[in-house]
Motif scaffolding. Structure first.
Motif, short mmCIF file in Angstrom:
data_model
loop_
_atom_site.label_atom_id
_atom_site.label_comp_id
_atom_site.label_asym_id
_atom_site.label_seq_id
_atom_site.Cartn_x
_atom_site.Cartn_y
_atom_site.Cartn_z
N LEU A 1 0.98 -1.07 0.12
CA LEU A 1 0.01 -0.12 -0.14
C LEU A 1 0.86 1.26 0.03
O LEU A 1 1.54 1.34 0.97
CB LEU A 1 -0.94 0.01 1.19
N ARG A 2 0.91 1.75 -1.31
CA ARG A 2 2.03 3.10 -1.26
C ARG A 2 1.51 4.25 -0.52
O ARG A 2 2.22 4.93 0.19
CB ARG A 2 2.06 3.37 -2.65
N PHE A 3 0.36 4.78 -0.84
CA PHE A 3 -0.19 5.97 0.12
C PHE A 3 -1.80 6.06 0.20
O PHE A 3 -2.33 5.15 -0.62
CB PHE A 3 0.34 7.35 -0.51
N LYS A 4 -2.02 7.02 0.97
CA LYS A 4 -3.59 6.91 0.93
C LYS A 4 -4.03 8.51 0.76
O LYS A 4 -3.35 9.13 1.58
CB LYS A 4 -3.78 6.38 2.41
N VAL A 5 -4.93 8.58 0.04
CA VAL A 5 -5.39 10.15 -0.14
C VAL A 5 -6.89 10.39 0.21
O VAL A 5 -7.63 9.15 -0.20
CB VAL A 5 -4.95 10.72 -1.51
N CYS A 6 -7.13 11.38 0.79
CA CYS A 6 -8.70 11.72 1.13
C CYS A 6 -9.50 12.19 -0.31
O CYS A 6 -8.72 12.58 -1.21
CB CYS A 6 -8.89 12.59 2.28
N GLN A 7 -10.73 12.03 -0.11
CA GLN A 7 -11.27 12.70 -1.56
C GLN A 7 -11.03 14.08 -1.87
O GLN A 7 -11.10 14.25 -3.04
CB GLN A 7 -12.81 12.45 -1.05
N LEU B 1 2.66 10.34 -9.32
CA LEU B 1 2.47 9.60 -8.06
C LEU B 1 3.58 9.78 -7.49
O LEU B 1 3.86 9.75 -6.00
CB LEU B 1 1.97 8.11 -8.32
N SER B 2 4.74 9.67 -7.96
CA SER B 2 6.24 9.76 -7.49
C SER B 2 6.22 11.03 -6.79
O SER B 2 6.60 11.42 -5.96
CB SER B 2 7.27 9.43 -8.36
N TRP B 3 6.00 12.27 -7.66
CA TRP B 3 6.03 13.53 -7.24
C TRP B 3 5.10 13.77 -6.21
O TRP B 3 5.58 14.42 -5.17
CB TRP B 3 5.30 14.51 -8.35
N LEU B 4 3.94 13.15 -6.25
CA LEU B 4 2.91 13.45 -4.83
C LEU B 4 3.65 12.96 -3.54
O LEU B 4 3.54 13.43 -2.53
CB LEU B 4 1.67 12.81 -5.13
N GLU B 5 4.15 11.70 -3.84
CA GLU B 5 4.90 11.19 -2.64
C GLU B 5 5.94 11.68 -2.24
O GLU B 5 6.09 11.96 -1.12
CB GLU B 5 5.14 9.78 -3.09
N ASP C 1 -0.93 8.14 -13.72
CA ASP C 1 0.56 8.54 -14.06
C ASP C 1 1.44 8.12 -13.04
O ASP C 1 1.59 8.97 -11.89
CB ASP C 1 0.45 10.18 -14.41
N LYS C 2 2.48 7.38 -13.37
CA LYS C 2 3.52 7.10 -12.29
C LYS C 2 4.42 8.07 -11.93
O LYS C 2 4.84 8.24 -10.63
CB LYS C 2 4.55 5.94 -12.69
N SER C 3 4.74 8.98 -12.95
CA SER C 3 5.66 10.32 -12.33
C SER C 3 4.93 11.19 -11.71
O SER C 3 5.57 11.98 -10.57
CB SER C 3 6.06 11.08 -13.83
#
Length: 109
Positions: free
Chosen positions: A60-66, A87-91, A83-85
């Protein structure tokens, strides 16, 4: 990227005011989404102790609210979530605000 069209009412150029107002709205919306995200992660830590273990479906990589989901989906298009890039940026950008430590279950053969 948006074009550089000017917004003119009568003889007055209000382009700068319009962009400033939009930026304020986006900042306010993102701040509200981040507050909800903090609440979600506080609840996650209470439930899991900060780590998810033995997950049957992998990591489970991460969790985001609505609110976060819809903020970025509304701004970038909902395909950004595939988009993997992005998701990586967000993380990287939001770190502990979205990331979850997790381990998948060990399969015995």
């Amino acid at each position: 990227m948006l074009g550089t069209e000017e917004i003119i009412i009568g003889k007055e150029n209000i382009t700068k005011d319009v962009w400033g107002s939009l930026a304020d709205i986006f900042r306010t919306e993102l701040a509200g989404a981040e507050i909800e995200q903090k609440k979600l992660m506080e609840a996650e830590k209470r439930v899991s102790g900060g780590e998810r273990k033995d997950l049957p479906f992998g990591r489970l990589r991460f969790k985001v609210c609505q609110e976060v989901y819809h903020f970025w989906g509304g701004k970038l298009g909902y395909e950004c979530w595939k988009d993997k890039s992005f998701l990586s940026w967000l993380e990287k950008r939001f770190g502990d605000l979205v990331s979850i430590k997790s381990k998948s279950a060990k399969l015995g053969i």
